[in-house]
Design a protein around this motif. Structure first.
Motif, PDB file in Angstrom:
ATOM      1  N   LEU A  60      16.898  76.987  56.975  1.00 32.86           N
ATOM      2  CA  LEU A  60      15.830  76.147  57.507  1.00 32.86           C
ATOM      3  C   LEU A  60      14.816  75.789  56.429  1.00 32.86           C
ATOM      4  N   GLY A  61      14.428  76.818  55.670  1.00 37.77           N
ATOM      5  CA  GLY A  61      13.445  76.598  54.614  1.00 37.77           C
ATOM      6  C   GLY A  61      13.967  75.625  53.569  1.00 37.77           C
ATOM      7  N   VAL A  62      15.232  75.820  53.177  1.00 38.11           N
ATOM      8  CA  VAL A  62      15.829  74.951  52.167  1.00 38.11           C
ATOM      9  C   VAL A  62      15.887  73.520  52.683  1.00 38.11           C
ATOM     10  N   ILE A 116       8.608  71.133  61.681  1.00 39.87           N
ATOM     11  CA  ILE A 116       9.767  71.083  60.779  1.00 39.87           C
ATOM     12  C   ILE A 116      10.744  70.002  61.239  1.00 39.87           C
ATOM     13  N   TRP A 162      20.521  84.360  57.871  1.00 39.34           N
ATOM     14  CA  TRP A 162      20.569  83.217  56.951  1.00 39.34           C
ATOM     15  C   TRP A 162      19.993  81.958  57.558  1.00 39.34           C
ATOM     16  N   ARG A 165      17.041  81.287  58.749  1.00 39.89           N
ATOM     17  CA  ARG A 165      15.721  80.902  58.230  1.00 39.89           C
ATOM     18  C   ARG A 165      15.790  80.413  56.798  1.00 39.89           C
ATOM     19  N   VAL A 166      16.673  81.039  56.021  1.00 39.66           N
ATOM     20  CA  VAL A 166      16.846  80.595  54.638  1.00 39.66           C
ATOM     21  C   VAL A 166      17.286  79.134  54.643  1.00 39.66           C
ATOM     22  N   PHE A 196       5.590  75.424  64.494  1.00 40.02           N
ATOM     23  CA  PHE A 196       6.196  75.170  63.185  1.00 40.02           C
ATOM     24  C   PHE A 196       7.572  74.546  63.325  1.00 40.02           C
ATOM     25  N   GLU A 197       8.343  75.033  64.293  1.00 41.48           N
ATOM     26  CA  GLU A 197       9.670  74.446  64.494  1.00 41.48           C
ATOM     27  C   GLU A 197       9.554  72.954  64.819  1.00 41.48           C
ATOM     28  N   LEU A 250      13.987  72.157  54.923  1.00 45.62           N
ATOM     29  CA  LEU A 250      12.633  71.600  54.975  1.00 45.62           C
ATOM     30  C   LEU A 250      12.206  71.119  53.594  1.00 45.62           C
ATOM     31  N   LEU A 251      12.485  71.955  52.601  1.00 44.19           N
ATOM     32  CA  LEU A 251      12.094  71.610  51.238  1.00 44.19           C
ATOM     33  C   LEU A 251      12.760  70.298  50.804  1.00 44.19           C
TER      34      LEU A 251
END
Lengths: 262, 366
Positions: B344-346, B297, B339, B341-342, B293-294, B348-349
Motif C-alpha cells: 500500500l505504501g509503495v 490513499i 505485506w 501495508r508495504v 487514511f484509506e 501510494l508513493l
C-alpha cells in the motif's frame, strides 16, 4: 448605453482612506466608449487601490463615481460586474489546472435542462470557448486542455475574451503585460486594440510607458495617490510621460548617469 | 493577424497518449490493470475469481469506494477530512444506542444519525472556511473529539463500547434492508440452476445476492461523477480547490461549496457506518479506525492532487478497487498479510510521484 456622450466611467476627486493611511487623495479620470485610457503610475502610486475601488472591492471614502453619467455606489464586485465593469487581474484571472472551457465559464456556466434536472451544457461551452480562442488567434488547441498549457499572453487574452463575451462595457486590465515577453506582449496589445474597435472602454493599468503608448488614446498619470493630469496621445511625448510618471527630475538624472539607457 | 500567432511550430496536434496522460484517472487505470494481471496469474484457481471470491473483494472495494468518493470530492474542493474514520464510529453509535437503549424506532435513529453527521460535517466546514485554518488541523481535532465522544458516550449511556442486537431490532424493517439487505437473490438462484455459479452443499447458490453496500457505492459514485463532471456545481468544486481567490472573483460561492463537501464526506461516512451496523447487527466505538487514511490513499491513487482542484470520481473508485483487490487477493494467494501495508505504501508513493509528474505537465511547470 444611456447617454451617448457621457463617459462610461467617470470618477471625480476620489479619496480612499484605510484608517490613517491615505491611499487615494483626489483621483479624477474618465473613460469613453471605444477608447483606451492608460493609467500610469510607479509602484505605490495607488494603482491597486484605484482598481479595487473601480471594481467594487473597496468603497470610496469621498468623491463621485459615475457610470453612464449617473452616480453609483457599488456594494460588491458583483455589482460592478452587473454594471458592465469587468476587471482582469494579472495573476488571478485563470485556474491553471482547469480546462479552458471550465475557466471560461467559471461562475457563469451555461445550463441545459434534462427533465427536471439542470446540467452544464458542455457541448455549447466547448463550442464557444473554441470560437473565442480562434478569434484571439489561438486555434490550434483543444478547449478541454488545461489553462496551464497556455502561455501567459494567451491566458490574459482568454481572460479578456471571457469578460467581453459576458457583456462587459468597460474592461479594467491590471498590468496585463508586465510579466510577458515581447511577442506575448504584442499579442495582448493587439487584442486590446481589437476590443477597443468593438466599442468597449478599456482602462489599461501599467508602469511600462512603451506598452501604454502603443495602444493608449489618453494617459492619466497617478503619483502618490493623486492624478497628475490626463493627456491625449497628441499632447505628450513618450519621454515626457516617463518623466511625469517617475516624478520627474530623479529619473532624468539617473538617465543622464546611465547615459540614456533607462 | 492570426497567422503570425498560429505559426508556432513547436505546437503539434495533441497525441492520444498525451491526452490520456492528462486524465486524472490514468494512473489508477494502469494500476488496476496491473493488479488484475498480477492476481490473475498468482491467484489462479484459488477461487478469487469465482462468484463468491469476486463478491468478497467487490464488497471490500465498495465499502472503501463510498468513503473514497466523498474524500475525493472534498479533496478536489481543496480540503481534507481526517475525522472521517471517527465519524464512522460515532454515526454507528448514533444508530445503535437510541435503538437499543431508548426504544427509538430504528428508522428514526438512522434519520437522526444522518442529521447529526451532516451537522458535524457542516461545523467542520464552517470552522475551516471562517478561520482560514488548514483543514488538516481542524479535522485532526475533530478526529480526536469524535472518537473520544464515541467512547465516552457509549460508556455513559450503554456502559459498554460494543452495542449489539441491532439486527433483531431492524428485522423486517425497510431501513434494515436498505443498508444491510441484499438484492438480486432470484437472479443468483437462476445462475446456480444454470450451473454458471457454484452451489453450496445445501443447494443454495454460493452467492446469495448483492449486498446493499455495493448498491450504495455504485449509486453514490454515479451521482458524484455526474455532479462533478456534468453540472455547474462540479465546476465550482474544481474552481474552489484550484484557486479559491480566482473563483471568488467571478462569483463562485467558495465557502458554501467547501462546507457542502464536508457534509458530503460526513454523509458517506454515515452510509458506511449504517451498512456495517445493519450487516453485523452491532456498533462498536472503534469502527472506522484509520479509514480516513484509506479513503485519502484511494483518492490519491485515483489521481486527486492533495493541493486540490484536480481529480476524478472514477479515479477514486479505481483507487478503492485496487485497495480491495490487493487486500483480499493477498489472502487468496497465501502471501503473508503483513505485506499488504508495504504494498500500500509503495503504491501510494508511486501514485504521488506520478500525480506530481501529471500536474507539472498539465500546468506547464518545468
Amino acid at each position: 448605453m444611456s447617454k451617448s456622450n457621457a463617459p462610461l466611467i467617470e470618477v471625480r476627486d476620489l479619496v480612499k482612506n484605510f484608517g490613517p493611511v491615505i491611499a487615494l487623495n483626489g483621483v479624477s479620470l474618465s473613460v469613453n466608449a471605444g477608447e483606451v485610457l492608460c493609467l500610469l503610475g510607479d509602484n505605490g502610486a495607488g494603482k491597486s487601490t484605484l482598481i479595487k475601488t473601480l471594481s467594487g472591492v473597496h468603497k470610496p471614502s469621498q468623491g463621485d463615481f459615475l457610470v453612464d453619467g449617473e452616480k453609483i455606489a457599488f456594494e460588491s464586485p458583483r455589482d460592478a460586474l452587473n454594471a458592465g465593469i469587468a476587471t482582469v487581474y494579472q495573476d488571478l484571472a485563470m485556474i491553471p489546472l482547469m480546462s479552458i472551457t471550465r475557466n471560461f465559464f467559471m461562475g457563469r456556466e451555461p445550463l441545459k435542462r434534462v427533465g427536471p434536472l439542470k446540467f452544464m451544457d458542455m457541448g455549447f461551452a466547448d463550442k464557444v470557448a473554441r470560437e473565442e480562442m480562434v478569434r484571439i488567434g489561438i486555434d490550434i488547441r483543444n478547449p478541454q486542455q488545461a489553462v496551464g498549457t497556455l502561455s501567459g499572453g494567451e491566458r490574459q487574452c482568454v481572460a479578456i475574451a471571457r469578460a467581453v463575451y459576458f457583456g462587459a462595457k468597460v474592461l479594467i486590465l491590471d498590468e496585463p503585460t508586465s510579466a510577458l515577453g515581447v511577442r506575448q506582449t504584442s499579442m495582448v496589445l493587439k487584442y486590446i486594440f481589437q476590443v477597443r474597435q468593438k466599442g468597449l472602454g478599456v482602462i489599461f493599468i501599467t508602469h511600462n510607458v512603451r506598452h501604454a503608448h502603443a495602444v493608449g488614446d489618453r494617459f492619466t498619470v497617478l503619483n502618490r495617490g493623486k492624478t497628475l493630469g490626463t493627456y491625449a496621445k497628441s499632447e505628450i511625448e513618450l519621454d515626457d510621460l516617463q518623466n511625469l510618471m517617475a516624478g520627474g527630475r530623479e529619473l532624468q538624472d539617473l538617465s543622464a548617469e546611465l547615459s540614456g539607457t533607462v | 493577424m492570426s497567422a503570425e500567432v498560429k505559426s508556432d511550430e513547436r505546437l503539434g496536434q495533441e497525441s492520444t497518449l498525451r491526452h490520456l496522460l492528462s486524465k486524472p484517472e490514468f494512473g489508477a487505470l494502469a494500476g488496476t490493470i496491473l493488479v488484475f494481471l498480477f492476481f490473475g496469474m498468482t491467484a489462479q484457481g484459488s477461487g478469487m475469481f469465482a462468484a463468491d471470491g469476486i463478491l468478497n473483494w467487490t464488497t471490500v472495494s465498495a465499502q472503501l469506494m463510498i468513503l473514497a468518493v466523498g474524500a475525493a470530492l472534498l479533496m478536489i474542493s481543496g480540503e481534507f477530512d481526517l475525522s472521517l474514520g471517527s465519524m464512522i464510529g460515532f454515526a454507528g453509535m448514533m444508530i445503535a444506542i437510541p435503538t437499543i437503549y431508548f426504544g427509538v424506532p430504528v428508522w428514526l435513529s438512522v434519520v437522526l444519525a444522518f442529521a447529526g453527521a451532516l451537522g458535524i460535517g457542516f461545523l467542520n466546514g464552517l470552522i475551516v472556511v471562517r478561520t482560514g485554518l488548514p483543514s488538516f488541523i481542524v479535522t485532526l481535532a475533530s478526529l480526536f473529539i469524535l472518537r473520544g465522544l464515541t467512547i465516552a458516550l457509549s460508556i455513559l449511556f450503554a456502559n459498554r463500547t460494543i452495542v449489539g442486537g441491532v439486527r433483531e431490532a431492524a428485522e423486517g424493517t425497510f431501513v434494515g434492508w436498505l443498508f444491510g439487505g441484499k438484492v438480486g437473490g432470484a437472479f443468483f438462484v437462476f445462475l446456480a440452476e444454470q450451473g454458471i455459479i457454484n452451489k453450496l452443499p445445501n443447494g443454495a447458490p454460493s452467492v446469495p445476492g448483492i449486498p446493499m453496500v455495493i448498491v450504495w457505492a455504485v449509486v453514490i459514485a454515479i451521482l458524484a461523477g455526474i455532479v462533478l463532471s456534468r453540472t455547474h456545481y462540479g465546476n465550482w468544486i474544481f474552481a474552489s480547490g484550484g484557486d479559491a481567490k480566482a473563483a471568488r472573483n467571478v462569483g463562485v460561492p467558495v465557502n458554501a461549496v467547501k462546507i457542502s463537501m464536508f457534509m458530503l464526506t460526513a454523509f458517506c461516512a454515515t452510509v458506511y457506518a449504517a451498512c456495517q451496523v445493519f450487516e453485523f447487527g452491532s456498533a462498536a466505538a472503534d469502527r472506522g479506525l484509520l479509514k480516513e487514511f484509506e479513503a485519502i490513499i484511494a483518492a490519491v491513487i485515483g489521481g486527486c492532487l492533495l493541493t486540490g482542484g484536480y481529480g476524478s470520481v472514477i479515479g477514486a473508485c479505481l483507487g478503492a478497487l485496487i485497495f480491495g483487490v490487493v487486500q483480499i487477493g493477498i489472502l487468496f494467494t497465501g502471501i503473508n498479510n503483513d505485506w499488504f501495508r508495504v504494498f500500500l505504501g509503495v503504491m501510494l508513493l508511486f501514485a504521488v510521484l506520478f500525480n506530481n509528474f501529471v500536474r507539472r505537465r498539465v500546468t506547464g511547470e518545468r
